[in-house]
Design a protein around this motif. Sequence first.
Motif, PDB file in Angstrom:
ATOM      1  N   GLY A 156       0.760  -1.131   0.126  1.00  0.00           N
ATOM      2  CA  GLY A 156       0.120   0.372  -0.172  1.00  0.00           C
ATOM      3  C   GLY A 156       1.398   0.913   0.016  1.00  0.00           C
ATOM      4  O   GLY A 156       0.684   1.983   0.419  1.00  0.00           O
ATOM      5  N   GLY A 157       1.900   1.019  -0.447  1.00  0.00           N
ATOM      6  CA  GLY A 157       2.958   2.464  -0.678  1.00  0.00           C
ATOM      7  C   GLY A 157       3.649   2.208  -0.048  1.00  0.00           C
ATOM      8  O   GLY A 157       4.197   1.408   0.252  1.00  0.00           O
ATOM      9  N   ALA A 158       4.685   3.282   0.362  1.00  0.00           N
ATOM     10  CA  ALA A 158       6.517   3.337  -0.004  1.00  0.00           C
ATOM     11  C   ALA A 158       6.621   4.241   1.434  1.00  0.00           C
ATOM     12  O   ALA A 158       6.028   5.228   1.169  1.00  0.00           O
ATOM     13  N   VAL A 159       7.192   4.266   2.278  1.00  0.00           N
ATOM     14  CA  VAL A 159       7.422   4.867   3.381  1.00  0.00           C
ATOM     15  C   VAL A 159       8.623   5.284   2.892  1.00  0.00           C
ATOM     16  O   VAL A 159       9.681   5.399   2.373  1.00  0.00           O
ATOM     17  N   LEU A 160       8.673   6.692   2.276  1.00  0.00           N
ATOM     18  CA  LEU A 160       9.916   7.422   1.868  1.00  0.00           C
ATOM     19  C   LEU A 160      10.840   8.485   3.361  1.00  0.00           C
ATOM     20  O   LEU A 160      11.518   9.987   2.247  1.00  0.00           O
ATOM     21  N   SER A 161      10.814   8.200   4.178  1.00  0.00           N
ATOM     22  CA  SER A 161      11.399   8.703   4.935  1.00  0.00           C
ATOM     23  C   SER A 161      11.434  10.901   4.841  1.00  0.00           C
ATOM     24  O   SER A 161      12.754  11.131   5.567  1.00  0.00           O
ATOM     25  N   CYS A 162       9.905  10.581   5.243  1.00  0.00           N
ATOM     26  CA  CYS A 162       9.855  12.302   5.029  1.00  0.00           C
ATOM     27  C   CYS A 162      10.573  13.031   6.417  1.00  0.00           C
ATOM     28  O   CYS A 162      10.118  12.228   7.347  1.00  0.00           O
ATOM     29  N   TYR A 163      10.514  14.321   6.645  1.00  0.00           N
ATOM     30  CA  TYR A 163      10.912  14.904   7.543  1.00  0.00           C
ATOM     31  C   TYR A 163       9.571  16.164   7.147  1.00  0.00           C
ATOM     32  O   TYR A 163       9.400  17.190   6.015  1.00  0.00           O
TER      33      TYR A 163
END
Length: 647
Positions: free
Chosen positions: A115-122
């Motif tokens: 269900g999507g990817a975790v993009l290590s966002c800040y």
Amino acid sequence: MAKLKRLATKEDNLVEVLSPLSTSEIGDRNNDYDVLTPKQFGTKYKELLFTPTEFTWNGITHQIQYNHCSNPYCKYHGMSQTKFATKGKPTRYKLSGVSNHKSIKCNPDPTGKVGGAVLSCYTSTLANWSVAQEIQRLVQINSVQDKEEEYEFHKGGCSAEEFTPFNKPDGFYKQGKSRLGMQRFQCKVCKKKTALTPKRDNSITYNQKRSDIHHLFAKLLLSRTPVTRTCEILEIGRGTYYDKLELLYRRCLEFLERHETKPLQKLEFKEMWLNTDKMTYYLNNVRQKGMGGSRYDDVEENQFPTHILVSADVLSRYVFRSDVAYDWDITLGDIALDTILQKEDHLNEFAKKYARYPKYSHYPMPPSANDTQSQVDYYKELAQVERRMNYTDGLHVGSTYTTVAHLWLIKQLVNAPEWRFVTDEDNSLMTSINRVFSKEIRLSDAHHFLCQTDKTKTRKQAREEFVQARVDLINWGTIRGYGTGSLRKLAFLYLQELFENYAFHKEVTTASGTHLEYADNPIPHPLATIDRGLRSVDCTTNLSSLEPKDIAALIMNVNDNATNTFIQHIRRRLSILERPLTTARGDGKSYIYSNFNPKYAQMAITILRTYYNFCFAYKSNGTTETPAQRLGITDKIFDLKDIIYLR
């Protein structure tokens, strides 16, 4: 009959914000204040980062929590903090950053679910409590309340002073009616005569000695006439000028309550195209009375950049809100009291009640027993705050906080299952949309488009681009064999063909699979404008589920004409907000007409917004109508007198 109205105040408590702090926690803070270092103290009391803030408005309880991922392509977008039931119990987010620049980082998903990817966002942090306080402020400044009169029916020492005509009618004589048609009563004991205050329908000019100038005053205000010239023309003083401005502002709020809020509650739009932009004007920062002379040598900046948030419907150009990011009611004394009580000077910004005020989120306190701040730094910080107290009342609000509150209120005002947003590349606007409308974006019921124009182009260059774009589009249609001369039809066909092989996102392949990310790859809009030339268009949300023809239809509507037109009206119609003048020496800009109090800027903009929406008709698609008519909330063109006299 409706009662006379007054402007709402803080004491009315229209939005009741529930404090997230318990009495025991405040006690714990006081006990730990001298024991822990500021870093240890901030770490211990950081639970407000992900704690929803609760408030009540119009009898409905709301909860807000905006500290979550704001990247529409990330799997965690709009999702709250949680602990996963896996080894080590990792959390969805972790706090990172130093000092006052804190952000939350998306941790890898330990569940491995698709269900999507975790993009290590800040994502930068916000104080939920402070967002709720800003919502409270915006509701207050755009509201009116019934004016409750306090009558004196008796002379001093009257034996029947506890009686009124309402609780003991037989204790009073009826002495006819006043000039305004209201009943006059006389006490049978002390013989004092008292007339009731008229209702709104009886007298619209009650307590107005110069009621004859209201219409001309409104016309002068909306014609960029300076305050001094207006006073000369109307033969009034400055005090009367601002009294009339407040009266007209109150009339506009009453008018909007009747002709905007109520009709919008009954309407539901299939989709709402919202164009939001931020205008900057410079507030003249002047010293308060008695704060001049050689004793006050410390000088602050003479001009403060002040932001104004404007949101309008793209299709009808109806302006829903226009808010000044400035709180003129707050005092540094209020902040000092809460700082002492809640020990906010040792907290992270996201845990502070007043985090929305840059530089003044807490009042400087003497260094505690284990403080890392020196006495020199404390006195330096204190001097800055004390210097600010000598200048214009109030404080600037961080534009992100005002934008979040601004958009949240529009979301409550407008009933629409689908939303389309158009802004420029302003981070405060983009992150606010991605937070307030995170649920709609996750469900693909909301999309955000960027629309940008090169403002360094001359008018000649813009016209050349406009002419060339028309020629290119017609030539393209001729080559493709389309038998139409309509530029809009050709532009749609051009975009439909373009999006067969083009996307605003990109595919990224990693060891765990393939996912989509924002590509930052704008396209020039095929329809140029004669005054600004070509504009670039981009989309920051995921359009991969739409067909090329659907994407083309969306791109055709992307423009910033709605807010740009209204901001131009602000600059050209309101003297206190006009563009700066070039000085006589030619070595700088003069903001001589900028006002000293942003309260009056808010009033003037609201008056202009009301006039613009309901009185200012423009021609488009063969019809001449006002924005309110095009939106569908009225069927007539109003006049200034309709607003002033509430007709």
